[in-house]
Design a protein around this motif. Structure first.
Motif, PDB file in Angstrom:
ATOM      1  N   ALA A  67      21.637  -7.936  -5.432  1.00 51.41           N
ATOM      2  CA  ALA A  67      22.429  -7.040  -4.579  1.00 51.41           C
ATOM      3  C   ALA A  67      23.399  -7.824  -3.707  1.00 51.41           C
ATOM      4  CB  ALA A  67      21.511  -6.202  -3.687  1.00 51.41           C
ATOM      5  N   SER A  68      24.528  -7.204  -3.415  1.00 45.64           N
ATOM      6  CA  SER A  68      25.492  -7.691  -2.439  1.00 45.64           C
ATOM      7  C   SER A  68      26.285  -6.457  -1.989  1.00 45.64           C
ATOM      8  CB  SER A  68      26.389  -8.771  -3.062  1.00 45.64           C
ATOM      9  OG  SER A  68      27.294  -9.279  -2.102  1.00 45.64           O
ATOM     10  N   ALA A  69      27.367  -6.661  -1.296  1.00 50.60           N
ATOM     11  CA  ALA A  69      28.115  -5.506  -0.775  1.00 50.60           C
ATOM     12  C   ALA A  69      29.609  -5.808  -0.784  1.00 50.60           C
ATOM     13  CB  ALA A  69      27.650  -5.187   0.647  1.00 50.60           C
TER      14      ALA A  69
ATOM     15  N   ASN B 109      16.998  -7.502  -7.190  1.00 52.53           N
ATOM     16  CA  ASN B 109      16.742  -7.979  -5.821  1.00 52.53           C
ATOM     17  C   ASN B 109      17.565  -7.180  -4.805  1.00 52.53           C
ATOM     18  OD1 ASN B 109      15.921  -9.525  -3.654  1.00 52.53           O
ATOM     19  ND2 ASN B 109      17.409 -11.156  -4.039  1.00 52.53           N
ATOM     20  N   LEU B 110      16.915  -6.146  -4.241  1.00 55.43           N
ATOM     21  CA  LEU B 110      17.628  -5.241  -3.323  1.00 55.43           C
ATOM     22  C   LEU B 110      17.206  -5.405  -1.869  1.00 55.43           C
ATOM     23  CD1 LEU B 110      17.221  -1.869  -5.325  1.00 55.43           C
ATOM     24  CD2 LEU B 110      19.288  -3.272  -5.203  1.00 55.43           C
ATOM     25  N   ALA B 111      16.174  -6.207  -1.611  1.00 49.92           N
ATOM     26  CA  ALA B 111      15.574  -6.211  -0.263  1.00 49.92           C
ATOM     27  C   ALA B 111      16.539  -6.700   0.806  1.00 49.92           C
ATOM     28  CB  ALA B 111      14.320  -7.088  -0.260  1.00 49.92           C
TER      29      ALA B 111
ATOM     30  N   GLY C 152       0.821  -1.209   0.000  1.00 52.98           N
ATOM     31  CA  GLY C 152       0.000   0.000   0.000  1.00 52.98           C
ATOM     32  C   GLY C 152       0.856   1.260   0.000  1.00 52.98           C
ATOM     33  N   ARG C 153       2.012   1.176   0.660  1.00 54.64           N
ATOM     34  CA  ARG C 153       2.890   2.349   0.753  1.00 54.64           C
ATOM     35  C   ARG C 153       3.576   2.666  -0.586  1.00 54.64           C
ATOM     36  NH1 ARG C 153       7.090   1.378   4.991  1.00 54.64           N
ATOM     37  NH2 ARG C 153       8.397   1.457   3.149  1.00 54.64           N
ATOM     38  N   VAL C 154       3.605   1.672  -1.466  1.00 51.82           N
ATOM     39  CA  VAL C 154       4.246   1.890  -2.773  1.00 51.82           C
ATOM     40  C   VAL C 154       3.479   2.962  -3.535  1.00 51.82           C
ATOM     41  CG1 VAL C 154       4.752   0.814  -5.001  1.00 51.82           C
ATOM     42  CG2 VAL C 154       5.260  -0.407  -2.875  1.00 51.82           C
TER      43      VAL C 154
ATOM     44  N   GLU D  22      17.112  -6.171   5.462  1.00 54.32           N
ATOM     45  CA  GLU D  22      17.093  -5.380   6.699  1.00 54.32           C
ATOM     46  C   GLU D  22      18.341  -4.487   6.737  1.00 54.32           C
ATOM     47  OE1 GLU D  22      14.914  -5.986   9.451  1.00 54.32           O
ATOM     48  OE2 GLU D  22      16.030  -4.965  11.032  1.00 54.32           O
ATOM     49  N   ASN D  23      18.139  -3.226   7.097  1.00 53.84           N
ATOM     50  CA  ASN D  23      19.258  -2.273   7.162  1.00 53.84           C
ATOM     51  C   ASN D  23      20.308  -2.727   8.177  1.00 53.84           C
ATOM     52  OD1 ASN D  23      20.678   0.393   7.662  1.00 53.84           O
ATOM     53  ND2 ASN D  23      19.209   0.920   6.068  1.00 53.84           N
ATOM     54  N   ILE D  24      21.595  -2.535   7.855  1.00 49.54           N
ATOM     55  CA  ILE D  24      22.647  -3.032   8.762  1.00 49.54           C
ATOM     56  C   ILE D  24      23.134  -1.969   9.747  1.00 49.54           C
ATOM     57  CG2 ILE D  24      23.486  -4.711   7.056  1.00 49.54           C
ATOM     58  CD1 ILE D  24      26.029  -2.833   6.883  1.00 49.54           C
TER      59      ILE D  24
ATOM     60  N   MET E  10      29.821   2.090  -0.136  1.00 49.06           N
ATOM     61  CA  MET E  10      28.943   3.059   0.536  1.00 49.06           C
ATOM     62  C   MET E  10      28.356   4.015  -0.515  1.00 49.06           C
ATOM     63  SD  MET E  10      29.602   5.696   3.663  1.00 49.06           S
ATOM     64  CE  MET E  10      30.997   6.521   2.971  1.00 49.06           C
ATOM     65  N   VAL E  11      27.027   4.021  -0.590  1.00 47.39           N
ATOM     66  CA  VAL E  11      26.379   4.832  -1.621  1.00 47.39           C
ATOM     67  C   VAL E  11      26.197   6.256  -1.098  1.00 47.39           C
ATOM     68  CG1 VAL E  11      24.335   5.073  -3.074  1.00 47.39           C
ATOM     69  CG2 VAL E  11      25.202   2.786  -2.523  1.00 47.39           C
ATOM     70  N   LEU E  12      26.699   7.228  -1.854  1.00 42.41           N
ATOM     71  CA  LEU E  12      26.587   8.629  -1.443  1.00 42.41           C
ATOM     72  C   LEU E  12      25.376   9.256  -2.112  1.00 42.41           C
ATOM     73  CD1 LEU E  12      30.306   9.841  -1.724  1.00 42.41           C
ATOM     74  CD2 LEU E  12      29.182   8.553   0.113  1.00 42.41           C
TER      75      LEU E  12
HETATM   76  P1  NDP Z   1      17.197   0.409   2.422  1.00 41.00           P
HETATM   77  O1  NDP Z   1      17.387  -0.009   3.845  1.00 41.00           O
HETATM   78  O2  NDP Z   1      16.965   1.856   2.153  1.00 41.00           O
HETATM   79  O3  NDP Z   1      15.983  -0.388   1.762  1.00 41.00           O
HETATM   80  C1  NDP Z   1      15.917  -1.783   1.770  1.00 41.00           C
HETATM   81  C2  NDP Z   1      14.522  -2.239   1.436  1.00 41.00           C
HETATM   82  O4  NDP Z   1      14.445  -3.627   1.771  1.00 41.00           O
HETATM   83  C3  NDP Z   1      13.429  -1.543   2.224  1.00 41.00           C
HETATM   84  O5  NDP Z   1      12.875  -0.489   1.485  1.00 41.00           O
HETATM   85  C4  NDP Z   1      12.423  -2.643   2.520  1.00 41.00           C
HETATM   86  O6  NDP Z   1      11.345  -2.652   1.580  1.00 41.00           O
HETATM   87  C5  NDP Z   1      13.203  -3.930   2.364  1.00 41.00           C
HETATM   88  N1  NDP Z   1      13.428  -4.520   3.694  1.00 41.00           N
HETATM   89  C6  NDP Z   1      13.945  -3.924   4.792  1.00 41.00           C
HETATM   90  N2  NDP Z   1      13.970  -4.761   5.839  1.00 41.00           N
HETATM   91  C7  NDP Z   1      13.454  -5.925   5.383  1.00 41.00           C
HETATM   92  C8  NDP Z   1      13.189  -7.175   6.007  1.00 41.00           C
HETATM   93  N3  NDP Z   1      13.467  -7.396   7.297  1.00 41.00           N
HETATM   94  N4  NDP Z   1      12.629  -8.154   5.243  1.00 41.00           N
HETATM   95  C9  NDP Z   1      12.352  -7.928   3.934  1.00 41.00           C
HETATM   96  N5  NDP Z   1      12.556  -6.751   3.306  1.00 41.00           N
HETATM   97  C10 NDP Z   1      13.110  -5.768   4.023  1.00 41.00           C
HETATM   98  O7  NDP Z   1      18.459  -0.134   1.619  1.00 41.00           O
HETATM   99  P2  NDP Z   1      19.281   0.549   0.424  1.00 41.00           P
HETATM  100  O8  NDP Z   1      18.338   1.025  -0.608  1.00 41.00           O
HETATM  101  O9  NDP Z   1      20.263   1.489   1.006  1.00 41.00           O
HETATM  102  O10 NDP Z   1      20.100  -0.702  -0.126  1.00 41.00           O
HETATM  103  C11 NDP Z   1      19.489  -1.693  -0.956  1.00 41.00           C
HETATM  104  C12 NDP Z   1      20.294  -2.982  -0.804  1.00 41.00           C
HETATM  105  O11 NDP Z   1      21.647  -2.719  -1.170  1.00 41.00           O
HETATM  106  C13 NDP Z   1      20.279  -3.468   0.653  1.00 41.00           C
HETATM  107  O12 NDP Z   1      20.086  -4.838   0.677  1.00 41.00           O
HETATM  108  C14 NDP Z   1      21.655  -3.062   1.154  1.00 41.00           C
HETATM  109  O13 NDP Z   1      22.173  -3.961   2.121  1.00 41.00           O
HETATM  110  C15 NDP Z   1      22.502  -3.101  -0.110  1.00 41.00           C
HETATM  111  N6  NDP Z   1      23.635  -2.172   0.006  1.00 41.00           N
HETATM  112  C16 NDP Z   1      23.402  -0.837   0.262  1.00 41.00           C
HETATM  113  C17 NDP Z   1      24.464   0.030   0.434  1.00 41.00           C
HETATM  114  C18 NDP Z   1      24.245   1.486   0.717  1.00 41.00           C
HETATM  115  O14 NDP Z   1      25.247   2.228   0.931  1.00 41.00           O
HETATM  116  N7  NDP Z   1      23.013   1.992   0.715  1.00 41.00           N
HETATM  117  C19 NDP Z   1      25.866  -0.457   0.371  1.00 41.00           C
HETATM  118  C20 NDP Z   1      25.977  -1.860   0.081  1.00 41.00           C
HETATM  119  C21 NDP Z   1      24.898  -2.685  -0.087  1.00 41.00           C
HETATM  120  P3  NDP Z   1       9.799  -2.791   2.054  1.00 41.00           P
HETATM  121  O15 NDP Z   1       9.688  -2.037   3.344  1.00 41.00           O
HETATM  122  O16 NDP Z   1       9.063  -2.138   0.934  1.00 41.00           O
HETATM  123  O17 NDP Z   1       9.540  -4.243   2.181  1.00 41.00           O
END
Ligand code: NDP
Length: 297
Positions: free
Chosen positions: A112-114, A66-68, A35-37, A70-72, A165-167
């Motif tokens: 996605a990976s890092a 595939n970017l999904a 819904g938030r999309v 949890e934030n680290i 690290m994405v700027l």
């Molecule tokens: P964000 O944290 O901004 O977004 C990640 C998305 O993943 C969220 O919008 C959410 O989508 C989904 N998500 C979050 N937590 C969960 C969960 N527990 N289970 C399933 N889905 C989840 O990440 P970024 O856009 O910054 O990065 C995208 C990917 O790239 C990530 O996987 C990240 O680890 C990787 N990456 C990012 C870097 C950076 O500097 N930003 C560097 C290296 C790698 P929704 O809420 O819609 O489900």
């Protein structure tokens, strides 16, 4: 063409969606909050739950990104570590199950990976041919990449994007700015650890390049060709913001606050070079840090 994007609501995903919309892609975002999309993007971007509704959209006209995950950021408790790993591996497995169940592989998968894949490697530069490292993040990246690996044997062109690290106006960089603006900028620990960074425009540009480039497959470091160390990064940031940068954050304080995350992310680093991306012909918009920072600030 259609893009199915997981994590499309995040920092990188939103920028990728904006880019693809400009080029008339049909966009489907798999989200825990479909819904938030619609709220975020308005009309023209379809939000779908992970559970159903999108599987039949797979096929040769679709590219999956595939970017999904949890934030680290923040302290890694046992529970958070489980979520950091499971959110990524489960996303990959769900995509694989979908392809197997329909028998309709997508045209390509950007996985996605890092740069954490390489583990802490001091200041020794690494390219995509370097082996995976040790530590929690390296293990997460290994399992994350492996979660969709089987699709290659089903004929899917798969690129794994090991991002630095994405700027941009989000992520770690955004969190870094307030202390600098308040004259409290500095670098973590000794400051000699490598920072592999990439401007958001190049992150999106490189993903687009790999989506379109039919001969691209395998791992790609998504990092600028001119990595720096934290001292240089802090110096440049202070210079561009016209603020001093001389306040190093002591190692013990970071370890106390963030524990394992500090040790693996803030106090160690990688100098990851985009060897394969450059060889494939990608031209960086922001190869150098000063121009990247001036563009953003
Ligand atoms: P964000 O944290 O901004 O977004 C990640 C998305 O993943 C969220 O919008 C959410 O989508 C989904 N998500 C979050 N937590 C969960 C969960 N527990 N289970 C399933 N889905 C989840 O990440 P970024 O856009 O910054 O990065 C995208 C990917 O790239 C990530 O996987 C990240 O680890 C990787 N990456 C990012 C870097 C950076 O500097 N930003 C560097 C290296 C790698 P929704 O809420 O819609 O489900």
């Amino acid at each position: 063409m259609r893009a199915i994007i997981t994590g499309g609501t995040g920092f990188i995903g939103r920028a990728l969606v904006a880019e693809l919309r400009e080029h008339d892609w049909e966009i489907v975002i798999l989200s825990r909050n479909p819904g938030r999309v619609a709220e975020t993007f308005g009309q023209g971007v379809i939000g779908m739950p992970w559970e159903n509704g999108w599987v039949d959209m797979l096929g040769p006209d679709t590219v999956v990104v595939n970017l999904a995950g949890e934030n680290i950021a923040g302290r890694w408790t046992g529970g958070r570590k489980k979520r950091i790993l499971a959110s990524r591996v489960e996303a990959g497995k769900t995509l694989v199950r979908a392809v197997k169940s329909t028998g309709k592989p997508p045209r390509a998968l950007i996985q996605a990976s890092a740069v954490g894949y390489y583990g802490p490697c001091g200041n020794t530069p690494v390219d995509e041919y370097a082996p995976g490292g040790t530590g929690f993040l390296a293990e997460v990246c290994r399992q994350w990449e492996a979660s969709t690996g089987v699709l290659e044997s089903m004929g899917v062109r798969r690129c794994t994007v090991r991002t630095g690290m994405v700027l941009g106006q989000g992520g770690a960089f955004k969190r870094m700015l307030p202390p600098f603006r308040c004259f409290l900028g500095g670098y973590p620990g000794s400051g000699f650890q490598g920072v592999s960074w990439i401007h958001l425009a190049d992150e999106v540009g490189a993903i687009r390049f790999l989506m379109d480039n039919e001969s691209a497959s395998g791992p790609y470091n998504l990092t600028a060709p001119e990595p720096v160390n934290f001292r240089k990064f802090a110096h440049m940031l202070g210079m561009v913001l016209n603020r001093p940068y001389k306040t190093p954050v002591p190692e013990f304080a970071l370890r106390l606050l963030y524990g394992e995350m500090a040790r693996e992310v803030l106090l160690s680093g990688q100098i990851a070079l985009p060897k394969r991306l450059t060889k494939a012909g990608y031209r960086f918009k922001f190869p150098g840090l000063e121009d990247a920072l001036r563009d953003l600030l």
